[in-house]
Design a protein around this motif. Structure first.
Motif, PDB file in Angstrom:
ATOM      1  N   PHE A  14     -32.205 -48.841  10.508  1.00 59.96           N
ATOM      2  CA  PHE A  14     -30.356 -48.578   9.909  1.00 59.96           C
ATOM      3  C   PHE A  14     -30.453 -49.541   8.894  1.00 59.96           C
ATOM      4  N   ILE A  15     -31.052 -50.459   9.504  1.00 58.93           N
ATOM      5  CA  ILE A  15     -31.106 -52.010   8.570  1.00 58.93           C
ATOM      6  C   ILE A  15     -31.645 -51.223   7.324  1.00 58.93           C
ATOM      7  N   LEU A  16     -33.188 -51.117   7.307  1.00 64.35           N
ATOM      8  CA  LEU A  16     -34.416 -51.095   6.508  1.00 64.35           C
ATOM      9  C   LEU A  16     -33.367 -49.425   5.446  1.00 64.35           C
ATOM     10  N   ASP A  17     -32.954 -48.659   5.741  1.00 61.69           N
ATOM     11  CA  ASP A  17     -32.105 -47.981   4.664  1.00 61.69           C
ATOM     12  C   ASP A  17     -30.984 -48.159   4.504  1.00 61.69           C
ATOM     13  N   PHE A  18     -30.663 -49.071   4.794  1.00 60.07           N
ATOM     14  CA  PHE A  18     -29.526 -49.809   4.489  1.00 60.07           C
ATOM     15  C   PHE A  18     -29.810 -50.340   3.093  1.00 60.07           C
ATOM     16  N   LEU A  19     -30.786 -51.300   3.251  1.00 60.16           N
ATOM     17  CA  LEU A  19     -31.261 -52.227   1.793  1.00 60.16           C
ATOM     18  C   LEU A  19     -31.720 -51.562   1.148  1.00 60.16           C
ATOM     19  N   LEU A  20     -33.099 -50.668   1.688  1.00 56.87           N
ATOM     20  CA  LEU A  20     -33.611 -49.782   0.130  1.00 56.87           C
ATOM     21  C   LEU A  20     -33.189 -48.689   0.426  1.00 56.87           C
ATOM     22  N   PHE A  21     -32.002 -48.123   0.095  1.00 55.71           N
ATOM     23  CA  PHE A  21     -31.030 -47.006   0.080  1.00 55.71           C
ATOM     24  C   PHE A  21     -30.852 -46.818  -1.216  1.00 55.71           C
ATOM     25  N   PRO A  22     -30.551 -48.660  -2.180  1.00 56.96           N
ATOM     26  CA  PRO A  22     -30.761 -48.849  -3.723  1.00 56.96           C
ATOM     27  C   PRO A  22     -32.496 -49.035  -4.345  1.00 56.96           C
ATOM     28  N   PHE A  23     -33.312 -48.318  -3.804  1.00 60.78           N
ATOM     29  CA  PHE A  23     -33.872 -48.558  -4.717  1.00 60.78           C
ATOM     30  C   PHE A  23     -34.562 -46.720  -4.225  1.00 60.78           C
ATOM     31  N   TRP A  24     -34.429 -46.862  -3.295  1.00 58.90           N
ATOM     32  CA  TRP A  24     -34.730 -45.050  -3.427  1.00 58.90           C
ATOM     33  C   TRP A  24     -33.576 -44.249  -4.249  1.00 58.90           C
ATOM     34  N   TRP A  25     -32.153 -44.604  -4.418  1.00 54.55           N
ATOM     35  CA  TRP A  25     -31.186 -44.152  -5.012  1.00 54.55           C
ATOM     36  C   TRP A  25     -32.032 -44.433  -7.129  1.00 54.55           C
ATOM     37  N   TYR A  26     -32.477 -45.223  -7.272  1.00 53.57           N
ATOM     38  CA  TYR A  26     -32.869 -45.133  -8.871  1.00 53.57           C
ATOM     39  C   TYR A  26     -33.998 -44.954  -9.099  1.00 53.57           C
ATOM     40  N   THR A  27     -34.356 -44.296  -7.817  1.00 51.39           N
ATOM     41  CA  THR A  27     -36.188 -44.467  -8.463  1.00 51.39           C
ATOM     42  C   THR A  27     -36.507 -42.826  -8.219  1.00 51.39           C
ATOM     43  N   VAL A  28     -36.665 -42.549  -6.671  1.00 53.43           N
ATOM     44  CA  VAL A  28     -37.094 -41.409  -6.529  1.00 53.43           C
ATOM     45  C   VAL A  28     -36.046 -40.381  -6.479  1.00 53.43           C
ATOM     46  N   GLY A  29     -34.699 -41.190  -6.357  1.00 52.85           N
ATOM     47  CA  GLY A  29     -33.651 -40.144  -6.722  1.00 52.85           C
ATOM     48  C   GLY A  29     -33.277 -39.304  -7.647  1.00 52.85           C
ATOM     49  N   ALA A  30     -33.479 -40.814  -8.480  1.00 51.48           N
ATOM     50  CA  ALA A  30     -33.222 -40.525 -10.072  1.00 51.48           C
ATOM     51  C   ALA A  30     -34.182 -40.087 -10.642  1.00 51.48           C
ATOM     52  N   LYS A  31     -34.717 -39.736 -10.338  1.00 51.35           N
ATOM     53  CA  LYS A  31     -36.306 -38.524 -11.051  1.00 51.35           C
ATOM     54  C   LYS A  31     -35.509 -37.329 -10.545  1.00 51.35           C
ATOM     55  N   ARG A  32     -35.482 -37.107  -9.529  1.00 48.07           N
ATOM     56  CA  ARG A  32     -35.243 -35.795  -8.437  1.00 48.07           C
ATOM     57  C   ARG A  32     -33.680 -35.494  -9.580  1.00 48.07           C
ATOM     58  N   ALA A  33     -32.386 -35.875 -10.053  1.00 44.91           N
ATOM     59  CA  ALA A  33     -31.266 -36.031 -10.914  1.00 44.91           C
ATOM     60  C   ALA A  33     -31.833 -35.470 -11.598  1.00 44.91           C
ATOM     61  N   LEU A  34     -32.431 -35.819 -12.635  1.00 46.57           N
ATOM     62  CA  LEU A  34     -32.888 -36.143 -13.714  1.00 46.57           C
ATOM     63  C   LEU A  34     -33.933 -34.678 -14.115  1.00 46.57           C
ATOM     64  N   THR A  35     -34.906 -34.362 -12.873  1.00 44.53           N
ATOM     65  CA  THR A  35     -35.466 -33.155 -13.065  1.00 44.53           C
ATOM     66  C   THR A  35     -34.224 -32.276 -12.782  1.00 44.53           C
ATOM     67  N   TYR A  36     -33.472 -32.407 -11.763  1.00 42.09           N
ATOM     68  CA  TYR A  36     -32.404 -31.119 -11.628  1.00 42.09           C
ATOM     69  C   TYR A  36     -31.769 -30.880 -13.185  1.00 42.09           C
ATOM     70  N   CYS A  37     -31.180 -31.908 -13.799  1.00 39.62           N
ATOM     71  CA  CYS A  37     -30.553 -31.559 -15.077  1.00 39.62           C
ATOM     72  C   CYS A  37     -31.385 -31.284 -16.808  1.00 39.62           C
ATOM     73  N   PHE A  38     -32.427 -31.121 -16.149  1.00 35.31           N
ATOM     74  CA  PHE A  38     -33.167 -30.414 -16.962  1.00 35.31           C
ATOM     75  C   PHE A  38     -33.737 -29.509 -17.074  1.00 35.31           C
ATOM     76  N   ASN A  39     -33.439 -28.234 -15.134  1.00 36.11           N
ATOM     77  CA  ASN A  39     -33.928 -27.729 -14.925  1.00 36.11           C
ATOM     78  C   ASN A  39     -32.144 -26.470 -15.162  1.00 36.11           C
ATOM     79  N   PHE A  40     -31.006 -27.270 -14.840  1.00 39.22           N
ATOM     80  CA  PHE A  40     -30.012 -26.827 -15.677  1.00 39.22           C
ATOM     81  C   PHE A  40     -29.916 -26.230 -16.978  1.00 39.22           C
ATOM     82  N   PHE A  41     -30.481 -27.285 -17.503  1.00 33.85           N
ATOM     83  CA  PHE A  41     -30.729 -27.300 -18.733  1.00 33.85           C
ATOM     84  C   PHE A  41     -31.069 -26.414 -19.281  1.00 33.85           C
ATOM     85  N   ARG A  42     -32.342 -26.594 -18.672  1.00 39.01           N
ATOM     86  CA  ARG A  42     -33.262 -25.550 -18.924  1.00 39.01           C
ATOM     87  C   ARG A  42     -32.664 -23.759 -18.057  1.00 39.01           C
TER      88      ARG A  42
END
Length: 117
Positions: A14-42
């Protein structure tokens, strides 16, 4: 004794997930969001297809090859191209807004937490 080990492991995870959440959000999560938005536009481009309408702008509609039919067809297709291009721009703005919201939500939540104390 096993339950103590499991409890310690759960707390650590729980502590590790809480601390690593921002890193995931702005790396892997942002890549997924960018891919989703690109596919949405396409998908919006495939749905509206202003390029296809522009490609066929001089083709007469309904096989009417006289000058009146060609003139009406041109202006109808021109109106469709303009309307569909505007709709696609709105679609693009929506996709960029979704991506911006994805990137801004953690900052906003952190800001609200800070000012609430």
């Amino acid at each position: 004794m096993t339950w103590l080990f499991v409890f310690q492991r759960l707390v650590l995870e729980f502590i590790l997930d809480f601390l690593l959440f921002p890193f995931w959000w702005y790396t892997v999560g942002a890549k997924r969001a960018l891919t989703y938005c690109f596919n949405f536009f396409r998908s919006g481009n495939e749905l509206l297809a202003p390029g296809l309408w522009l490609k066929n702008i001089f083709v007469p509609m309904f096989g009417q090859t006289d000058w009146q039919g060609r003139l009406v067809s041109f202006f109808m297709r021109l109106g469709n191209v303009i309307g569909r291009t505007i709709a696609l721009l709105v679609w693009l703005i929506l996709a960029l807004t979704l991506l911006s919201l994805w990137l801004a939500i953690p900052v906003f939540v952190f800001y609200m937490l800070v000012i609430s104390f």
